[in-house]
Design an enzyme around this catalytic site. Sequence first.
Site, PDB file in Angstrom:
ATOM      1  N   LYS A  45       0.844  -1.197   0.000  1.00 36.09           N
ATOM      2  CA  LYS A  45       0.000   0.000   0.000  1.00 36.09           C
ATOM      3  C   LYS A  45       0.879   1.247   0.000  1.00 36.09           C
ATOM      4  O   LYS A  45       1.781   1.371   0.834  1.00 36.09           O
ATOM      5  CB  LYS A  45      -0.871  -0.037   1.263  1.00 36.09           C
ATOM      6  CG  LYS A  45      -2.158   0.734   1.181  1.00 36.09           C
ATOM      7  CD  LYS A  45      -2.899   0.536   2.511  1.00 36.09           C
ATOM      8  CE  LYS A  45      -4.325   0.950   2.459  1.00 36.09           C
ATOM      9  NZ  LYS A  45      -5.133   0.238   1.502  1.00 36.09           N
ATOM     10  N   ASP A  70      -4.222  -4.670   5.174  1.00 34.20           N
ATOM     11  CA  ASP A  70      -3.960  -4.796   3.734  1.00 34.20           C
ATOM     12  C   ASP A  70      -2.768  -3.964   3.268  1.00 34.20           C
ATOM     13  O   ASP A  70      -2.727  -3.515   2.136  1.00 34.20           O
ATOM     14  CB  ASP A  70      -5.224  -4.452   2.925  1.00 34.20           C
ATOM     15  CG  ASP A  70      -5.663  -3.013   3.106  1.00 34.20           C
ATOM     16  OD1 ASP A  70      -5.222  -2.374   4.080  1.00 34.20           O
ATOM     17  OD2 ASP A  70      -6.422  -2.513   2.270  1.00 34.20           O
ATOM     18  N   GLU A 137      -3.194  -9.421   3.009  1.00 37.81           N
ATOM     19  CA  GLU A 137      -4.548  -9.689   2.503  1.00 37.81           C
ATOM     20  C   GLU A 137      -4.467 -10.290   1.100  1.00 37.81           C
ATOM     21  O   GLU A 137      -3.812  -9.736   0.220  1.00 37.81           O
ATOM     22  CB  GLU A 137      -5.360  -8.390   2.461  1.00 37.81           C
ATOM     23  CG  GLU A 137      -6.784  -8.601   1.960  1.00 37.81           C
ATOM     24  CD  GLU A 137      -7.579  -7.300   1.898  1.00 37.81           C
ATOM     25  OE1 GLU A 137      -8.381  -7.067   2.806  1.00 37.81           O
ATOM     26  OE2 GLU A 137      -7.371  -6.527   0.948  1.00 37.81           O
TER      27      GLU A 137
HETATM   28  P1  0O2 Z   1      -6.800   0.207  -1.726  1.00 37.75           P
HETATM   29  O1  0O2 Z   1      -6.575   1.531  -2.366  1.00 37.75           O
HETATM   30  O2  0O2 Z   1      -7.246  -0.843  -2.670  1.00 37.75           O
HETATM   31  O3  0O2 Z   1      -5.658  -0.223  -0.892  1.00 37.75           O
HETATM   32  P2  0O2 Z   1     -13.299  -3.506   7.172  1.00 37.75           P
HETATM   33  O4  0O2 Z   1     -13.156  -4.971   7.295  1.00 37.75           O
HETATM   34  O5  0O2 Z   1     -14.374  -3.049   6.214  1.00 37.75           O
HETATM   35  O6  0O2 Z   1     -13.384  -2.811   8.492  1.00 37.75           O
HETATM   36  P3  0O2 Z   1     -10.997  -2.952   5.417  1.00 37.75           P
HETATM   37  O7  0O2 Z   1      -9.605  -3.043   5.922  1.00 37.75           O
HETATM   38  O8  0O2 Z   1     -11.290  -1.798   4.508  1.00 37.75           O
HETATM   39  O9  0O2 Z   1     -11.929  -2.903   6.653  1.00 37.75           O
HETATM   40  O10 0O2 Z   1     -11.301  -4.302   4.701  1.00 37.75           O
HETATM   41  P4  0O2 Z   1     -12.019  -4.628   3.382  1.00 37.75           P
HETATM   42  O11 0O2 Z   1     -13.391  -4.089   3.382  1.00 37.75           O
HETATM   43  O12 0O2 Z   1     -11.839  -6.097   3.253  1.00 37.75           O
HETATM   44  O13 0O2 Z   1     -11.245  -3.819   2.248  1.00 37.75           O
HETATM   45  C1  0O2 Z   1      -9.899  -4.007   1.979  1.00 37.75           C
HETATM   46  C2  0O2 Z   1      -9.640  -3.722   0.513  1.00 37.75           C
HETATM   47  O14 0O2 Z   1     -10.634  -4.386  -0.309  1.00 37.75           O
HETATM   48  C3  0O2 Z   1      -9.743  -2.275   0.087  1.00 37.75           C
HETATM   49  O15 0O2 Z   1      -8.587  -1.596   0.403  1.00 37.75           O
HETATM   50  C4  0O2 Z   1      -9.946  -2.437  -1.419  1.00 37.75           C
HETATM   51  O16 0O2 Z   1      -8.756  -2.834  -2.077  1.00 37.75           O
HETATM   52  C5  0O2 Z   1     -10.907  -3.605  -1.461  1.00 37.75           C
HETATM   53  N1  0O2 Z   1     -12.293  -3.093  -1.385  1.00 37.75           N
HETATM   54  C6  0O2 Z   1     -13.146  -3.207  -0.343  1.00 37.75           C
HETATM   55  N2  0O2 Z   1     -14.309  -2.620  -0.624  1.00 37.75           N
HETATM   56  C7  0O2 Z   1     -14.222  -2.125  -1.883  1.00 37.75           C
HETATM   57  C8  0O2 Z   1     -15.129  -1.420  -2.738  1.00 37.75           C
HETATM   58  O17 0O2 Z   1     -16.277  -1.110  -2.406  1.00 37.75           O
HETATM   59  N3  0O2 Z   1     -14.642  -1.081  -3.988  1.00 37.75           N
HETATM   60  C9  0O2 Z   1     -13.388  -1.396  -4.398  1.00 37.75           C
HETATM   61  N4  0O2 Z   1     -13.016  -1.013  -5.627  1.00 37.75           N
HETATM   62  N5  0O2 Z   1     -12.522  -2.055  -3.607  1.00 37.75           N
HETATM   63  C10 0O2 Z   1     -12.917  -2.407  -2.370  1.00 37.75           C
HETATM   64  P5  0O2 Z   1      -8.587  -0.012   0.540  1.00 37.75           P
HETATM   65  O18 0O2 Z   1      -7.651   0.368   1.633  1.00 37.75           O
HETATM   66  O19 0O2 Z   1      -9.975   0.505   0.694  1.00 37.75           O
HETATM   67  O20 0O2 Z   1      -8.065   0.511  -0.809  1.00 37.75           O
END
Ligand code: 0O2
Length: 202
Positions: A45, A70, A137
């Site tokens: 990241k 992640d 992740e």
């Molecule tokens: P980036 O820019 O990809 O690194 P939570 O369990 O919800 O409390 P967390 O850690 O956000 O917390 O877990 P989640 O939901 O499993 O999401 C982790 C990553 O999954 C995100 O990282 C995205 O890569 C992907 N992701 C989750 N939800 C979405 C979504 O709605 N749209 C897209 N395109 N990707 C998603 P980051 O840090 O958000 O972003």
Amino acid sequence: MNWGAKLAPYAQVVEELKIKLKGIRKQFEYESRHSPIEFITGRVKPIPSILEKAEARGISLENIDRDMQDIAGVRVVCQFVDDIYTVVKMIRSRQDFNIIEEKDYISEKKESGYRSYHIIIDYPVETIDGMKKIIAEIQIRTLAMNFWATNEHSLNYKYKGRIPTEIKERLQRAAEAAFKLDEEMSAIKHEVQEAQRIFHRK
Ligand code: 0O2
């Protein structure tokens, strides 16, 4: 914070995971069997995203190793939905990946329309200061889910997380269309695989 030193073990984990997952694909290829894995990508990241997420989630920078799961991310992209579950089973049965959590955003999509299967592991990496367990992740999704998520991610970035309602609705419809595409392709999976076998023999 010395970010270079902090993120070095994460970069090491991403490289190791990519090699191991690519190894699965190669083994299927050597045996001329359909690989459940189409391709693998991985990234650490970027620092601005770490800072942004820490701020948004109220994660203290001292605790990011534990609370931001992640920072090391690997993505496995599959042709068909049931390939995802084949990969999940293979990951579960491995001795070298210790699973700490699974999130099935396929049977329960996110509100945005996002679908993907996430596996959080803690993975031992050897550093110059000894062994360190790093949380990583693994995102497993189809080509169609990946297409959708990549586009939605760009729009989220463009609109700083506040996508206009009309575009949001289109994205939700696009997510359903992608899901329908996956279902239709699954229904003719055997036809597609047979065609691909014939093609590879040529
Ligand atoms: P980036 O820019 O990809 O690194 P939570 O369990 O919800 O409390 P967390 O850690 O956000 O917390 O877990 P989640 O939901 O499993 O999401 C982790 C990553 O999954 C995100 O990282 C995205 O890569 C992907 N992701 C989750 N939800 C979405 C979504 O709605 N749209 C897209 N395109 N990707 C998603 P980051 O840090 O958000 O972003």
